[in-house]
Design a protein around this motif. Structure first.
Motif, PDB file in Angstrom:
ATOM      1  N   HIS A 244       0.803  -1.224   0.000  1.00 36.68           N
ATOM      2  CA  HIS A 244       0.000   0.000   0.000  1.00 36.68           C
ATOM      3  C   HIS A 244       0.838   1.277   0.000  1.00 36.68           C
ATOM      4  N   SER A 245       2.138   1.144  -0.066  1.00 38.31           N
ATOM      5  CA  SER A 245       3.009   2.312  -0.098  1.00 38.31           C
ATOM      6  C   SER A 245       2.915   2.993  -1.466  1.00 38.31           C
ATOM      7  N   PRO A 246       2.820   4.304  -1.481  1.00 38.90           N
ATOM      8  CA  PRO A 246       2.756   4.997  -2.774  1.00 38.90           C
ATOM      9  C   PRO A 246       4.103   5.011  -3.508  1.00 38.90           C
ATOM     10  N   ARG A 247       5.198   4.710  -2.805  1.00 38.42           N
ATOM     11  CA  ARG A 247       6.526   4.818  -3.407  1.00 38.42           C
ATOM     12  C   ARG A 247       7.089   3.518  -3.978  1.00 38.42           C
ATOM     13  N   GLY A 248       6.754   2.392  -3.410  1.00 37.94           N
ATOM     14  CA  GLY A 248       7.363   1.132  -3.818  1.00 37.94           C
ATOM     15  C   GLY A 248       6.827   0.604  -5.138  1.00 37.94           C
ATOM     16  N   PRO A 249       7.578  -0.304  -5.774  1.00 41.29           N
ATOM     17  CA  PRO A 249       7.100  -0.909  -7.021  1.00 41.29           C
ATOM     18  C   PRO A 249       5.868  -1.771  -6.759  1.00 41.29           C
ATOM     19  N   LYS A 250       4.983  -1.790  -7.710  1.00 36.34           N
ATOM     20  CA  LYS A 250       3.724  -2.531  -7.586  1.00 36.34           C
ATOM     21  C   LYS A 250       3.690  -3.665  -8.607  1.00 36.34           C
ATOM     22  N   GLY A 251       2.709  -4.527  -8.449  1.00 37.87           N
ATOM     23  CA  GLY A 251       2.453  -5.574  -9.420  1.00 37.87           C
ATOM     24  C   GLY A 251       3.638  -6.507  -9.618  1.00 37.87           C
ATOM     25  N   LEU A 252       3.853  -6.876 -10.855  1.00 42.49           N
ATOM     26  CA  LEU A 252       4.913  -7.814 -11.189  1.00 42.49           C
ATOM     27  C   LEU A 252       6.294  -7.262 -10.830  1.00 42.49           C
ATOM     28  N   ALA A 253       6.485  -5.950 -10.969  1.00 44.09           N
ATOM     29  CA  ALA A 253       7.771  -5.339 -10.599  1.00 44.09           C
ATOM     30  C   ALA A 253       8.036  -5.516  -9.101  1.00 44.09           C
ATOM     31  N   GLY A 254       7.002  -5.383  -8.280  1.00 39.27           N
ATOM     32  CA  GLY A 254       7.150  -5.582  -6.849  1.00 39.27           C
ATOM     33  C   GLY A 254       7.473  -7.023  -6.498  1.00 39.27           C
ATOM     34  N   MET A 255       6.863  -7.958  -7.216  1.00 43.99           N
ATOM     35  CA  MET A 255       7.150  -9.376  -6.986  1.00 43.99           C
ATOM     36  C   MET A 255       8.608  -9.689  -7.344  1.00 43.99           C
ATOM     37  N   ARG A 256       9.075  -9.143  -8.446  1.00 47.22           N
ATOM     38  CA  ARG A 256      10.476  -9.365  -8.850  1.00 47.22           C
ATOM     39  C   ARG A 256      11.434  -8.770  -7.824  1.00 47.22           C
ATOM     40  N   ARG A 257      11.072  -7.635  -7.280  1.00 44.95           N
ATOM     41  CA  ARG A 257      11.929  -6.994  -6.281  1.00 44.95           C
ATOM     42  C   ARG A 257      12.077  -7.884  -5.045  1.00 44.95           C
ATOM     43  N   VAL A 258      10.984  -8.510  -4.634  1.00 46.54           N
ATOM     44  CA  VAL A 258      10.982  -9.351  -3.440  1.00 46.54           C
ATOM     45  C   VAL A 258      11.577 -10.728  -3.705  1.00 46.54           C
ATOM     46  N   LEU A 259      11.184 -11.344  -4.822  1.00 48.27           N
ATOM     47  CA  LEU A 259      11.541 -12.738  -5.085  1.00 48.27           C
ATOM     48  C   LEU A 259      12.719 -12.926  -6.027  1.00 48.27           C
ATOM     49  N   GLY A 260      13.175 -11.847  -6.637  1.00 53.79           N
ATOM     50  CA  GLY A 260      14.278 -11.966  -7.584  1.00 53.79           C
ATOM     51  C   GLY A 260      13.773 -12.392  -8.948  1.00 53.79           C
ATOM     52  N   PRO A 261      14.703 -12.784  -9.828  1.00 56.51           N
ATOM     53  CA  PRO A 261      14.295 -13.193 -11.177  1.00 56.51           C
ATOM     54  C   PRO A 261      13.456 -14.472 -11.120  1.00 56.51           C
ATOM     55  N   PRO A 262      12.379 -14.528 -11.886  1.00 53.40           N
ATOM     56  CA  PRO A 262      11.553 -15.732 -11.892  1.00 53.40           C
ATOM     57  C   PRO A 262      12.277 -16.909 -12.561  1.00 53.40           C
ATOM     58  N   SER A 263      11.894 -18.120 -12.181  1.00 50.09           N
ATOM     59  CA  SER A 263      12.465 -19.311 -12.818  1.00 50.09           C
ATOM     60  C   SER A 263      11.843 -19.521 -14.193  1.00 50.09           C
ATOM     61  N   TYR A 264      10.683 -18.904 -14.436  1.00 47.81           N
ATOM     62  CA  TYR A 264      10.014 -18.987 -15.729  1.00 47.81           C
ATOM     63  C   TYR A 264       9.331 -17.662 -16.019  1.00 47.81           C
ATOM     64  N   GLU A 265       9.422 -17.219 -17.268  1.00 56.00           N
ATOM     65  CA  GLU A 265       8.686 -16.048 -17.734  1.00 56.00           C
ATOM     66  C   GLU A 265       8.102 -16.367 -19.099  1.00 56.00           C
ATOM     67  N   GLY A 266       6.875 -15.931 -19.330  1.00 58.29           N
ATOM     68  CA  GLY A 266       6.232 -16.153 -20.616  1.00 58.29           C
ATOM     69  C   GLY A 266       4.994 -15.301 -20.717  1.00 58.29           C
ATOM     70  N   VAL A 267       4.155 -15.625 -21.700  1.00 57.77           N
ATOM     71  CA  VAL A 267       2.894 -14.931 -21.902  1.00 57.77           C
ATOM     72  C   VAL A 267       1.785 -15.956 -22.059  1.00 57.77           C
ATOM     73  N   ARG A 268       0.559 -15.515 -21.797  1.00 60.31           N
ATOM     74  CA  ARG A 268      -0.607 -16.391 -21.907  1.00 60.31           C
ATOM     75  C   ARG A 268      -1.797 -15.532 -22.324  1.00 60.31           C
ATOM     76  N   PRO A 269      -2.592 -16.022 -23.275  1.00 61.90           N
ATOM     77  CA  PRO A 269      -3.792 -15.258 -23.633  1.00 61.90           C
ATOM     78  C   PRO A 269      -4.821 -15.325 -22.510  1.00 61.90           C
ATOM     79  N   ALA A 270      -5.510 -14.227 -22.326  1.00 63.08           N
ATOM     80  CA  ALA A 270      -6.629 -14.145 -21.376  1.00 63.08           C
ATOM     81  C   ALA A 270      -7.728 -13.389 -22.104  1.00 63.08           C
ATOM     82  N   GLY A 271      -8.577 -14.127 -22.805  1.00 61.57           N
ATOM     83  CA  GLY A 271      -9.574 -13.495 -23.654  1.00 61.57           C
ATOM     84  C   GLY A 271      -8.870 -12.800 -24.804  1.00 61.57           C
ATOM     85  N   SER A 272      -9.157 -11.520 -24.993  1.00 66.37           N
ATOM     86  CA  SER A 272      -8.526 -10.777 -26.080  1.00 66.37           C
ATOM     87  C   SER A 272      -7.220 -10.109 -25.656  1.00 66.37           C
ATOM     88  N   LEU A 273      -6.816 -10.295 -24.411  1.00 66.52           N
ATOM     89  CA  LEU A 273      -5.583  -9.697 -23.902  1.00 66.52           C
ATOM     90  C   LEU A 273      -4.500 -10.754 -23.749  1.00 66.52           C
TER      91      LEU A 273
END
Length: 185
Positions: free
Chosen positions: A50-79
């Motif tokens: 909830h901090s206005p200054r820290g990274p959010k979303g996936l960037a915040g997860m990377r900051r905490v957990l480091g580089p993921p063991s897997y990265e890719g993409v997946r369709p979710a409807g039209s996105l």
């Protein structure tokens, strides 16, 4: 104190206490961690989220957990959403998956099987807390119906086995307990 993988695991366990307090207590003992440390990790995570200054979303997860063991993409409807997975020491046979939208915001986060994330077929007796994920129940019991649980990050899968109705309960997609002999699912 730097917030890292161990504190993140404690944050996940804080929510898991809702459905499987005994399993969490066993894990805390094995880790040499007190309930106060569990609460402190959860408080720190909440503050960061909830901090206005820290990274959010996936960037915040990377900051905490480091580089993921897997990265890719997946369709979710039209996105197209980003997929990132991390291995966590407390659950070495699984991966913690984060699905993020086009702006990096987290859409879903839960445990999956490594690789394609598909579930494995298990026998009823193999439904063991902290060793199974939502997809496993779907793969193992024909007609299993998945749905949201009663609290944030809770999930359920309802199914019939040998004529009896059951509800498997999950937190972050990780199996916690089984409600047995339900009359009206």
């Amino acid at each position: 104190m730097r917030f890292g993988i161990r504190q993140f695991e404690l944050t996940l366990m804080h929510r898991m206490r809702d459905l499987n307090a005994a399993k969490v207590e066993d894990a805390l003992t094995e880790m040499g961690v007190s309930r106060a440390q569990l609460r402190a990790a959860h408080t720190q995570w909440t503050r960061m989220a909830h901090s206005p200054r820290g990274p959010k979303g996936l960037a915040g997860m990377r900051r905490v957990l480091g580089p993921p063991s897997y990265e890719g993409v997946r369709p979710a409807g039209s996105l197209i959403c980003e997929v990132a997975r991390w291995r966590l020491p407390s659950w070495p046979e699984l991966e913690f998956e984060v699905l993020a939208g086009p702006g990096g915001e987290v859409w879903n986060q839960w445990f999956v099987r490594p690789g394609d994330g598909e579930g494995v077929v298990l026998g009823f007796e193999e439904l063991v807390p902290w060793r199974c994920v939502v997809a496993d129940v779907g793969a193992s019991f024909a007609g299993a119906v998945q749905g949201e649980g009663g609290a944030p990050q809770h999930w359920v899968a309802e199914f019939v086995h040998e004529g009896r109705k059951y509800r498997a309960r999950f937190v972050y997609g990780l199996y916690q307990r089984l409600d047995k002999n339900l009359e009206n699912l």
